[in-house]
Design an enzyme around this catalytic site. Structure first.
Site, mmCIF file in Angstrom:
data_model
loop_
_atom_site.group_PDB
_atom_site.id
_atom_site.type_symbol
_atom_site.label_atom_id
_atom_site.label_comp_id
_atom_site.label_asym_id
_atom_site.label_seq_id
_atom_site.Cartn_x
_atom_site.Cartn_y
_atom_site.Cartn_z
ATOM 1 N N HIS A 1 14.542 3.220 -9.874
ATOM 2 C CA HIS A 1 14.256 2.209 -8.857
ATOM 3 C C HIS A 1 13.584 0.997 -9.485
ATOM 4 O O HIS A 1 13.981 -0.152 -9.247
ATOM 5 C CB HIS A 1 13.361 2.814 -7.771
ATOM 6 C CG HIS A 1 12.842 1.825 -6.776
ATOM 7 N ND1 HIS A 1 13.364 1.697 -5.507
ATOM 8 C CD2 HIS A 1 11.839 0.902 -6.852
ATOM 9 C CE1 HIS A 1 12.719 0.754 -4.856
ATOM 10 N NE2 HIS A 1 11.774 0.251 -5.654
ATOM 11 N N GLU A 2 12.552 1.235 -10.270
ATOM 12 C CA GLU A 2 11.798 0.120 -10.838
ATOM 13 C C GLU A 2 12.625 -0.665 -11.849
ATOM 14 O O GLU A 2 12.582 -1.892 -11.890
ATOM 15 C CB GLU A 2 10.505 0.626 -11.480
ATOM 16 C CG GLU A 2 9.559 1.306 -10.510
ATOM 17 C CD GLU A 2 9.142 0.400 -9.353
ATOM 18 O OE1 GLU A 2 9.300 -0.831 -9.449
ATOM 19 O OE2 GLU A 2 8.669 0.944 -8.345
ATOM 20 N N HIS B 1 14.914 -3.204 -10.458
ATOM 21 C CA HIS B 1 14.315 -4.507 -10.175
ATOM 22 C C HIS B 1 14.546 -5.458 -11.355
ATOM 23 O O HIS B 1 14.770 -6.656 -11.168
ATOM 24 C CB HIS B 1 12.811 -4.366 -9.941
ATOM 25 C CG HIS B 1 12.449 -3.849 -8.582
ATOM 26 N ND1 HIS B 1 12.949 -4.378 -7.418
ATOM 27 C CD2 HIS B 1 11.619 -2.839 -8.211
ATOM 28 C CE1 HIS B 1 12.445 -3.728 -6.389
ATOM 29 N NE2 HIS B 1 11.637 -2.783 -6.835
ATOM 30 N N GLU C 1 14.375 -4.520 -2.769
ATOM 31 C CA GLU C 1 13.905 -3.131 -2.710
ATOM 32 C C GLU C 1 15.046 -2.181 -2.363
ATOM 33 O O GLU C 1 15.155 -1.085 -2.920
ATOM 34 C CB GLU C 1 12.785 -3.003 -1.685
ATOM 35 C CG GLU C 1 11.492 -3.694 -2.054
ATOM 36 C CD GLU C 1 10.810 -3.068 -3.270
ATOM 37 O OE1 GLU C 1 11.071 -1.879 -3.560
ATOM 38 O OE2 GLU C 1 10.034 -3.772 -3.927
ATOM 39 N N HIS D 1 9.263 -3.187 1.898
ATOM 40 C CA HIS D 1 9.677 -1.793 1.749
ATOM 41 C C HIS D 1 10.165 -1.198 3.067
ATOM 42 O O HIS D 1 11.020 -0.307 3.073
ATOM 43 C CB HIS D 1 8.521 -0.954 1.189
ATOM 44 C CG HIS D 1 8.169 -1.273 -0.232
ATOM 45 N ND1 HIS D 1 7.361 -2.327 -0.559
ATOM 46 C CD2 HIS D 1 8.536 -0.683 -1.403
ATOM 47 C CE1 HIS D 1 7.227 -2.381 -1.876
ATOM 48 N NE2 HIS D 1 7.932 -1.393 -2.411
#
Length: 777
Positions: A374-375, A378, A398, A468
């Site tokens: 997920h990170e 980004h 997100e 989020h």
């Protein structure tokens, strides 16, 4: 305040958005200007098994080496002045190539940042698509970046002080601005403004590093943006079992946690210093599978980095997060402050790195594969579309990270971490034994730490939700696109995904869904893309990959319709449900049914039980005429495509009485933001002049209803003031009756109610709506 004259604006589902694509190919979906309205009847289709879609190889992105990518960017930089002239940019504007994607058919998609008089233009990015079919351009904003002056009225020191204060207001502790504010041109808000951009660093509330970008108007000091750039996700450790990770042997025979096959990715121990110290080992056997061994968290972080790298490389030919062959680095055991564990993980563009905490209790490293993926997603988003800090772009950012995290998990197919559509599913972060996110029905996560539940469906208010929480819309869309709606069990996990309209959605599989999202992200999205823009981008991607007349294209539209965005297809026909608010006798009606089909041939329209006095044009779908009898009408509209497929919409249409002493027009009209709308009304059978005590009743929905300026325009053009601006009181909606003197004009003819949105320009909000008005003689 005087209200400028404007033509009537038809009602539409949501405000005009920033991202605009020009010169679209025929694959682009035709969007209706008519809204979906409650009260429409059933519209069903039988569910089918998961769709099998076959991609068009010509529109697949090809893998290019970092050296080739660098060469292409250099070539585009050399040609940038000529490209700017071709696009008719201003004399002070320049293009700077940022990214390039090459399709198998030779089409090149070049992403540019823009400057004006040497200043960066925020919201000025664009993508040029050049290939055998010609050239098209996707703009982040159609706003020209020209500003009257590049000299700031507000000093840099003042902008810095304001930025520090605003960052502190948003929870940044120990705020400081290491670099002086830089002048930029801000176009993301729809108006070009000279502004200061200040980068404020510090510490977030949870102890994560903070890098907040604050943009202030250089003339008025108004804050235009105040956004956190370090992307974080909640979680604890979720170990991946025994894995093989990349390391490098040193000259002394020991080993360091540097992955030579993935850009030299390094894993650092941040226990003693936030900068981190490279992990080393004597036997190249790392960790013991428990949190007690500091190396275990390093193993998870290194595994997460290599698995995410391999996913993008194997699936899309991408060479690292920035596609330049460069590895990032990971810091584990990161602390909020010395001695205080960080209960979080984050990606930071500034250091091109991941930071993992050890959980709130210091014993549960936040190093799960889905959080790592997920990170790092980004980082991919930053290197491509660069989704910005305004509107729904942060939420979409997100959501895309959640999508790619799921895709990475399924790609890894690790039996110790069975793939699913959940986030941190084995972690008990909230002490309730639940995952922190559910993609099939995001609201199942319940109330979050910010006091809200994730959103399942889109609405015009989504842009106001915490990022989020609003990300739930995109995650839900992706699940529907991949797996479809309804009950099913995947890898032992039970899912039951609902849709907004109750219509079933058939998925195209995770692999195809991920292909659509990645192409949309890297080719068609820009810094200003919101959810409606994402819908357009994914439909263009699906048209590229599968064709505009494909089941895959329909599936993308249907998945968005499942989260209440845009039209879906039933029997290969997509139709915007007509506005079905009441109409009035004696008042002309003109409403068009706008539909499209993925099958060739013209559409034909027919209707049953329209209000008496109305008819439908079989070729255009225009419903017109003047109702002459009040009552309830059970209306059905049938659309037939060129292959004989049909789709029927059923709804109840109310006709109210208008005439005698009381005339009304209940048709809804959008009030443009800071603009004007006019609603007509025909008056018959009232000889002579209008009365001196004419009663005018209005029904308006708007966050600042009292800021509306209302005039009555008589049949001869005479303007009769109804309501002035103010008073300045925050109060939504306006439902009121006013008495005006209209005795100077004749009663018979077409009157107009003119409404001007007098909300001060410093406020940015959705349009209001005139929901109807009446006159009593």
């Amino acid at each position: 305040m005087n209200s400028p004259t404007s033509s009537a604006a038809p009602r539409r589902p949501h405000r005009q958005r920033l991202a605009v694509t020009v010169a679209l190919t025929a694959a682009a979906l035709t969007l209706s200007a008519l809204p979906a309205t409650a009260g429409t009847g059933p519209d069903t289709a039988a569910p089918t098994a998961q769709l099998r879609v076959k991609a068009n190889p010509a529109h697949q992105a090809t893998s290019i080496t970092p050296a080739h990518r660098k060469q292409l960017l250099a070539e585009k930089a050399d040609k940038a002045p000529a490209t700017a002239r071709t696009l008719k940019l201003g004399a002070h504007e320049k293009l700077i190539p940022k990214d390039v994607v090459l399709d198998a058919d030779g089409t090149v998609h070049t992403r540019y940042d823009r400057t004006y008089a040497g200043l960066p233009v925020i919201g000025g990015d664009l993508v040029v698509h050049e290939g055998p079919a010609g050239r098209t351009v996707t703009y982040a904003s159609q706003t020209a970046p020209a500003v009257p002056t590049t000299t700031a009225e507000v000093p840099a020191a003042t902008a810095k002080k304001t930025a520090l204060g605003k960052a502190a207001d948003q929870g940044t502790r120990k705020a400081k601005a290491g670099k002086a504010p830089r002048l930029v041109v801000w176009t993301a808000g729809g108006k070009a403004r000279l502004a200061w951009q200040t980068v404020v660093t510090g510490v977030q509330k949870d102890g994560s590093p903070s890098e907040r970008h604050v943009v202030t108007d250089a003339a008025s000091e108004t804050v235009l943006a105040n956004a956190e750039h370090i992307r974080s996700a909640e979680g604890r450790s979720l170990y991946s079992g025994t894995v093989t990770i990349g390391s490098t042997r040193r000259d002394d025979g020991s080993y360091e946690l540097v992955d030579p096959q993935r850009g030299g990715h390094r894993t650092l121990d941040a226990t003693a210093t936030s900068a981190g110290v490279l992990f080393t080992d004597t036997d190249d056997v790392w960790g013991d599978g428990t949190a007690a061994d500091p190396q275990t968290a390093a193993v998870d972080a290194a595994y997460g980095a290599q698995t995410t790298w391999d996913f993008y490389h194997d699936r899309f030919g991408r060479n690292g997060i920035a596609d330049d062959g460069r590895g990032s680095y990971s810091r584990v055991h990161y602390q909020a402050t010395p001695g205080v564990p960080l209960a979080n993980a984050n990606w930071q563009d500034g250091c091109f790195c991941m930071s993992y905490g050890d959980g709130a209790d210091g014993k549960h490293p936040v190093t799960s594969l889905d959080i790592a993926a997920h990170e790092m997603a980004h980082g991919v988003t930053s290197a491509t579309a660069g989704l910005g800090d305004f509107g729904e772009s942060p939420a979409l950012n997100e959501a895309i990270s959640d999508m790619m995290a799921a895709a990475v998990e399924f790609h890894a197919d690790n039996p110790a971490d069975v793939p699913d559509y959940l986030m941190a599913e084995l972690d008990d972060l909230h002490g309730d034994g639940k995952p922190i996110r559910y993609m099939d029905e995001p609201s199942k996560a319940g109330i979050s730490a910010v006091g809200y539940a994730p959103l399942d469906y889109w609405s015009p208010e989504t842009k106001n939700a915490e990022a989020h929480m609003a990300a739930g819309v995109g995650a839900h869309f992706f699940y529907l696109l991949a797996e479809g709606s309804g009950k099913k069990t995947i890898n032992g996990v039970a899912y039951d995904s609902p849709t907004y309209d109750g219509l079933p959605v058939t998925g195209i599989g995770l692999t195809s869904a991920t292909d659509v999202m990645y192409r949309a992200l890297t080719v068609y999205m820009t810094s200003t893309t919101d959810y409606p823009g994402a819908r357009t981008a994914t439909l263009r991607a699906a048209a590229d990959l599968y064709g505009a007349q494909s089941d895959g294209y329909e599936a993308v539209a249907n998945a968005w319709a499942g989260v209440n965005l845009g039209i879906g297809y039933v029997n290969h026909i997509g139709v915007e449900r007509p506005a079905t608010e009441p109409v009035a006798t004696g008042q002309p009606v003109s409403r068009r049914i706008v539909a499209s089909s993925t099958r060739p041939g013209a559409l034909a329209y027919s209707a049953r039980s329209l209000p008496r006095g109305l008819s439908i044009d079989p070729a255009s779908g225009l419903i017109s005429g003047t109702p002459d009898k009040a009552g309830e009408y059970d209306t059905a509209i049938t659309i037939t495509n060129g292959e004989g497929d049909t789709r029927t919409l059923a709804f109840t249409w109310t006709v109210v009485e208008s005439g005698g002493h009381y005339f009304t027009n209940p048709t809804h009209f959008v009030i443009p933001e800071h603009g004007t709308v006019e609603s007509p009304m025909v008056v018959r059978g009232r000889p002579g002049s209008a009365p001196s005590d004419l009663k005018v009743t209005v029904d308006i929905t708007h966050p600042f209803g009292l800021a509306m300026v209302i005039d009555l325009v008589a049949p001869d053009g005479t303007v009769v003031p109804v309501k002035p601006w103010g008073p300045w009181v925050l109060g939504p909606d306006l439902h009121a009756t006013y008495t005006v003197d209209a005795s100077a004009v004749s009663a018979v003819g077409t009157w107009k109610l003119r409404v001007f949105d007098g909300t001060p320009g410093i406020f940015d909000m959705d349009e209001g709506e005139l929901q109807g008005w009446s006159m009593s003689f």
